[in-house]
Design a protein around this motif. Structure first.
Motif, PDB file in Angstrom:
ATOM      1  N   PHE A  77      17.236  34.467  43.118  1.00  0.00           N
ATOM      2  CA  PHE A  77      18.414  33.760  42.306  1.00  0.00           C
ATOM      3  C   PHE A  77      19.386  34.948  41.489  1.00  0.00           C
ATOM      4  O   PHE A  77      18.922  35.920  41.518  1.00  0.00           O
ATOM      5  CB  PHE A  77      17.867  32.785  41.328  1.00  0.00           C
ATOM      6  N   HIS A  78      20.462  34.558  41.319  1.00  0.00           N
ATOM      7  CA  HIS A  78      21.479  35.433  40.746  1.00  0.00           C
ATOM      8  C   HIS A  78      21.074  35.620  39.187  1.00  0.00           C
ATOM      9  O   HIS A  78      20.224  34.759  38.447  1.00  0.00           O
ATOM     10  CB  HIS A  78      22.999  35.049  40.625  1.00  0.00           C
ATOM     11  N   SER A  79      21.366  36.671  38.519  1.00  0.00           N
ATOM     12  CA  SER A  79      21.096  36.895  37.271  1.00  0.00           C
ATOM     13  C   SER A  79      21.571  35.832  36.227  1.00  0.00           C
ATOM     14  O   SER A  79      22.450  35.028  36.617  1.00  0.00           O
ATOM     15  CB  SER A  79      21.371  38.023  36.815  1.00  0.00           C
ATOM     16  N   SER A  80      20.815  35.375  35.013  1.00  0.00           N
ATOM     17  CA  SER A  80      21.163  34.477  34.348  1.00  0.00           C
ATOM     18  C   SER A  80      21.860  34.722  33.103  1.00  0.00           C
ATOM     19  O   SER A  80      21.907  35.966  32.510  1.00  0.00           O
ATOM     20  CB  SER A  80      19.954  33.782  33.723  1.00  0.00           C
ATOM     21  N   GLU A  81      22.966  33.934  32.879  1.00  0.00           N
ATOM     22  CA  GLU A  81      23.745  34.157  31.641  1.00  0.00           C
ATOM     23  C   GLU A  81      24.356  32.923  31.115  1.00  0.00           C
ATOM     24  O   GLU A  81      24.474  31.903  31.910  1.00  0.00           O
ATOM     25  CB  GLU A  81      25.039  35.145  32.021  1.00  0.00           C
ATOM     26  N   LEU A 120      14.183  18.454  43.397  1.00  0.00           N
ATOM     27  CA  LEU A 120      15.428  17.748  42.897  1.00  0.00           C
ATOM     28  C   LEU A 120      16.398  17.823  43.917  1.00  0.00           C
ATOM     29  O   LEU A 120      17.140  16.451  43.835  1.00  0.00           O
ATOM     30  CB  LEU A 120      15.828  18.470  41.636  1.00  0.00           C
ATOM     31  N   TRP A 121      16.748  18.926  44.555  1.00  0.00           N
ATOM     32  CA  TRP A 121      17.988  18.791  45.529  1.00  0.00           C
ATOM     33  C   TRP A 121      17.585  17.800  46.575  1.00  0.00           C
ATOM     34  O   TRP A 121      18.446  17.010  46.896  1.00  0.00           O
ATOM     35  CB  TRP A 121      18.031  20.181  46.263  1.00  0.00           C
ATOM     36  N   GLU A 231      22.649  26.105  37.352  1.00  0.00           N
ATOM     37  CA  GLU A 231      24.205  26.027  37.648  1.00  0.00           C
ATOM     38  C   GLU A 231      24.570  26.532  38.979  1.00  0.00           C
ATOM     39  O   GLU A 231      24.393  27.581  39.828  1.00  0.00           O
ATOM     40  CB  GLU A 231      24.814  26.942  36.580  1.00  0.00           C
ATOM     41  N   SER A 232      25.444  25.551  39.538  1.00  0.00           N
ATOM     42  CA  SER A 232      26.155  25.935  40.823  1.00  0.00           C
ATOM     43  C   SER A 232      27.805  25.515  40.609  1.00  0.00           C
ATOM     44  O   SER A 232      28.067  24.372  40.904  1.00  0.00           O
ATOM     45  CB  SER A 232      25.466  24.988  42.085  1.00  0.00           C
ATOM     46  N   GLY A 233      28.397  26.376  40.290  1.00  0.00           N
ATOM     47  CA  GLY A 233      29.737  26.111  40.159  1.00  0.00           C
ATOM     48  C   GLY A 233      29.869  25.278  38.835  1.00  0.00           C
ATOM     49  O   GLY A 233      29.318  25.617  37.702  1.00  0.00           O
ATOM     50  N   ARG A 234      30.471  24.078  38.710  1.00  0.00           N
ATOM     51  CA  ARG A 234      30.417  23.132  37.742  1.00  0.00           C
ATOM     52  C   ARG A 234      29.318  21.695  38.008  1.00  0.00           C
ATOM     53  O   ARG A 234      29.411  20.965  37.300  1.00  0.00           O
ATOM     54  CB  ARG A 234      31.856  22.616  37.321  1.00  0.00           C
ATOM     55  N   SER A 235      28.296  22.372  38.609  1.00  0.00           N
ATOM     56  CA  SER A 235      27.303  21.446  39.001  1.00  0.00           C
ATOM     57  C   SER A 235      25.938  21.892  38.328  1.00  0.00           C
ATOM     58  O   SER A 235      25.742  23.248  38.455  1.00  0.00           O
ATOM     59  CB  SER A 235      27.202  21.000  40.481  1.00  0.00           C
ATOM     60  N   TYR A 236      25.096  20.817  37.950  1.00  0.00           N
ATOM     61  CA  TYR A 236      23.876  21.405  37.125  1.00  0.00           C
ATOM     62  C   TYR A 236      22.887  20.549  37.688  1.00  0.00           C
ATOM     63  O   TYR A 236      22.795  19.184  37.916  1.00  0.00           O
ATOM     64  CB  TYR A 236      24.063  21.188  35.490  1.00  0.00           C
ATOM     65  N   HIS A 237      21.877  21.218  38.025  1.00  0.00           N
ATOM     66  CA  HIS A 237      20.438  20.800  38.383  1.00  0.00           C
ATOM     67  C   HIS A 237      19.564  20.780  37.354  1.00  0.00           C
ATOM     68  O   HIS A 237      19.143  21.917  36.961  1.00  0.00           O
ATOM     69  CB  HIS A 237      19.795  21.199  39.827  1.00  0.00           C
ATOM     70  N   CYS A 238      19.018  19.710  36.727  1.00  0.00           N
ATOM     71  CA  CYS A 238      18.420  19.962  35.186  1.00  0.00           C
ATOM     72  C   CYS A 238      16.980  19.326  35.558  1.00  0.00           C
ATOM     73  O   CYS A 238      16.671  18.200  35.665  1.00  0.00           O
ATOM     74  CB  CYS A 238      19.042  19.119  34.092  1.00  0.00           C
ATOM     75  N   LYS A 342      22.036  31.112  37.748  1.00  0.00           N
ATOM     76  CA  LYS A 342      23.238  30.630  38.793  1.00  0.00           C
ATOM     77  C   LYS A 342      22.695  30.592  40.109  1.00  0.00           C
ATOM     78  O   LYS A 342      22.065  31.858  40.542  1.00  0.00           O
ATOM     79  CB  LYS A 342      24.324  31.479  38.505  1.00  0.00           C
ATOM     80  N   ILE A 343      23.092  29.873  41.055  1.00  0.00           N
ATOM     81  CA  ILE A 343      22.899  29.714  42.254  1.00  0.00           C
ATOM     82  C   ILE A 343      23.949  29.451  43.299  1.00  0.00           C
ATOM     83  O   ILE A 343      24.860  28.904  42.792  1.00  0.00           O
ATOM     84  CB  ILE A 343      21.749  28.521  42.681  1.00  0.00           C
ATOM     85  N   ASP A 344      23.879  29.996  44.491  1.00  0.00           N
ATOM     86  CA  ASP A 344      25.061  29.606  45.411  1.00  0.00           C
ATOM     87  C   ASP A 344      24.609  28.425  46.211  1.00  0.00           C
ATOM     88  O   ASP A 344      23.739  28.125  46.543  1.00  0.00           O
ATOM     89  CB  ASP A 344      24.884  30.872  46.464  1.00  0.00           C
ATOM     90  N   PRO A 345      25.706  27.583  46.212  1.00  0.00           N
ATOM     91  CA  PRO A 345      25.485  26.135  47.044  1.00  0.00           C
ATOM     92  C   PRO A 345      24.870  26.322  48.232  1.00  0.00           C
ATOM     93  O   PRO A 345      24.082  25.449  48.814  1.00  0.00           O
ATOM     94  CB  PRO A 345      27.079  25.593  47.054  1.00  0.00           C
TER      95      PRO A 345
END
Length: 419
Positions: A77-81, A120-121, A231-238, A342-345
């Protein structure tokens, strides 16, 4: 055993109508006493109803080993922020999370990993290979639309899926709203205690302790769960799921719920106005838990109370929306929701591999006859619940009552098939 013999004699009546009338006569005094008791209980709650040793509990034990968390650390995964909010009311949301000397301890091992994200996906994409989703309800208000489905796997409690679309709401707002326990206690009257036990400032993962209030004839429930957001763009998997916590000892009351799963997928969608603007927000919820209540009774309770709970959530959301628009201070829990991975779709699509995932079917039901109400089934199952919760448990086994209620609640399907 006299009551059992009388009840069996009622079931031997030659017609369904005779059985129904006899059951109503049999349960009439119990119904009246129950309704009077509920009315008096809500209007005037006696002191003994709040005593710990006098609180009744008709539930079955919940298995401590029902939920086994994943302990592997996330990879790839990418770094978190903290994400950049999109609304003006989020102007101060990018501030750093405060570090409290007496706050939650630092989380060293992540109880939620990328395997949970993958699961979840697959649920969102209907590729988990589970049983068919059966339609439950479809409601709407001027500012919200709601659909719900359920399924019952061979093992484990019933599972629920819902799709809610909120008009004039941003995904970032819903993300923070579901995480904000400090604000939740203002609109959720069932939540009597909330505490963050551990957290990870890098990934935003939290371990949370809840106590939820149940009706006076059933003990309260205790939840210890971990939660994390991708987070993937403005979509969120919680993702939210129950985890063990040795630092909080298990007690008889409140009863701990070990098997707990409640996860969301949040994204912006087009408004129902059809103007092409992504001003609405879609929330897909997948939920199941083992509260220690017989599953047939739990399903009945969920069906009866689900729409009311959804409307209460919507009122809480609109109140939260006004609070954020007034530049109210953002709680620590809401700030933690903005710290995510943050993740890539394309990464999610790659989790399928080369093998074709099994699709999950959704049952399409024919439209119900206008004005039709399944009153006999409601009364029979409700009557079984009343008897089980008011008579001494040694007289009539609850399992016997629930099985009889379920059997006779399905009689209508045999005599009146769907058109």
């Amino acid at each position: 055993m006299v009551l059992v013999e009388e009840f069996l004699e009622i079931l031997e009546r030659p017609t369904i109508g005779a059985v129904f009338v006899e059951i109503m006569v049999f349960l009439g005094p119990v119904w009246i006493a129950f309704l009077v008791g509920i009315t008096v209980g809500w209007i005037w709650k006696p002191k003994w109803a709040a005593w710990k040793n006098c609180k009744f509990d008709f539930s079955v034990p919940s298995s401590p080993s029902a939920s086994v968390p994943s302990t592997s650390k996330p990879q790839g995964f990418h770094s978190s922020e903290a994400p950049t909010p999109s609304f003006a009311s989020y102007a101060d949301a990018g501030s750093e999370i405060e570090q409290f000397d007496t706050g939650p301890s630092r989380l060293n091992t992540l109880p939620i990993s990328n395997e949970d994200l993958d699961h979840l996906w697959h649920l969102v994409e209907r590729k988990d290979g589970g049983p068919t989703w059966k339609h439950m309800m479809d409601h709407s208000t001027p500012n919200m639309s709601y659909q719900a489905w359920q399924r019952h796997p061979e093992t484990g409690p019933p599972q629920y899926c819902s799709r809610t679309v909120y008009e004039d709401a941003a995904p970032e707002l819903l993300r923070d709203f579901f995480w904000d326990d400090e604000f939740r206690v203002k609109w959720d009257d069932m939540l009597v205690h909330t505490e963050t036990i551990e957290e990870c400032p890098t990934t935003g993962t939290m371990v949370v302790h809840w106590i939820r209030k149940f009706p006076f004839f059933c003990s309260d429930r205790e939840y210890i769960f971990a939660r994390r957001i991708w987070e993937s763009g403005r979509s969120y998997h919680c993702v939210t799921k129950g985890v063990p916590c040795p630092t909080i000892p298990r007690k008889d009351k409140p009863r701990r719920v070990d098997l707990y799963y409640s996860s969301w997928f949040i994204q912006a969608v087009e408004s129902r106005e059809g103007n092409g603007q992504l001003t609405a927000c879609e929330v897909l919820l997948f939920h199941h838990e083992d509260m220690g209540i017989p599953w047939e009774i739990a399903k009945f309770g969920v069906r009866q109370g689900m729409w009311g709970a959804v409307r209460k959530i919507e009122r809480g959301l609109r109140s939260y929306q006004k609070s954020r628009a007034s530049n109210a201070k953002i709680s620590h829990c809401a700030l933690m929701a903005q710290v995510n991975t943050k993740i890539d779709p394309e990464y999610l699509k790659s989790t399928d591999g080369n093998e074709e995932s099994l699709g999950t079917e959704i049952e399409v039901l024919p439209a119900k006859r206008e004005g039709s109400i399944n009153i006999p089934k409601l009364l029979i199952i409700g009557g079984a619940l009343v008897v089980a919760c008011t008579l001494d448990r040694g007289i009539i086994p609850k399992t016997f009552l629930f099985n009889v209620a379920k059997r006779f609640g399905n009689i209508g399907k045999k005599v009146s098939p769907r058109p």
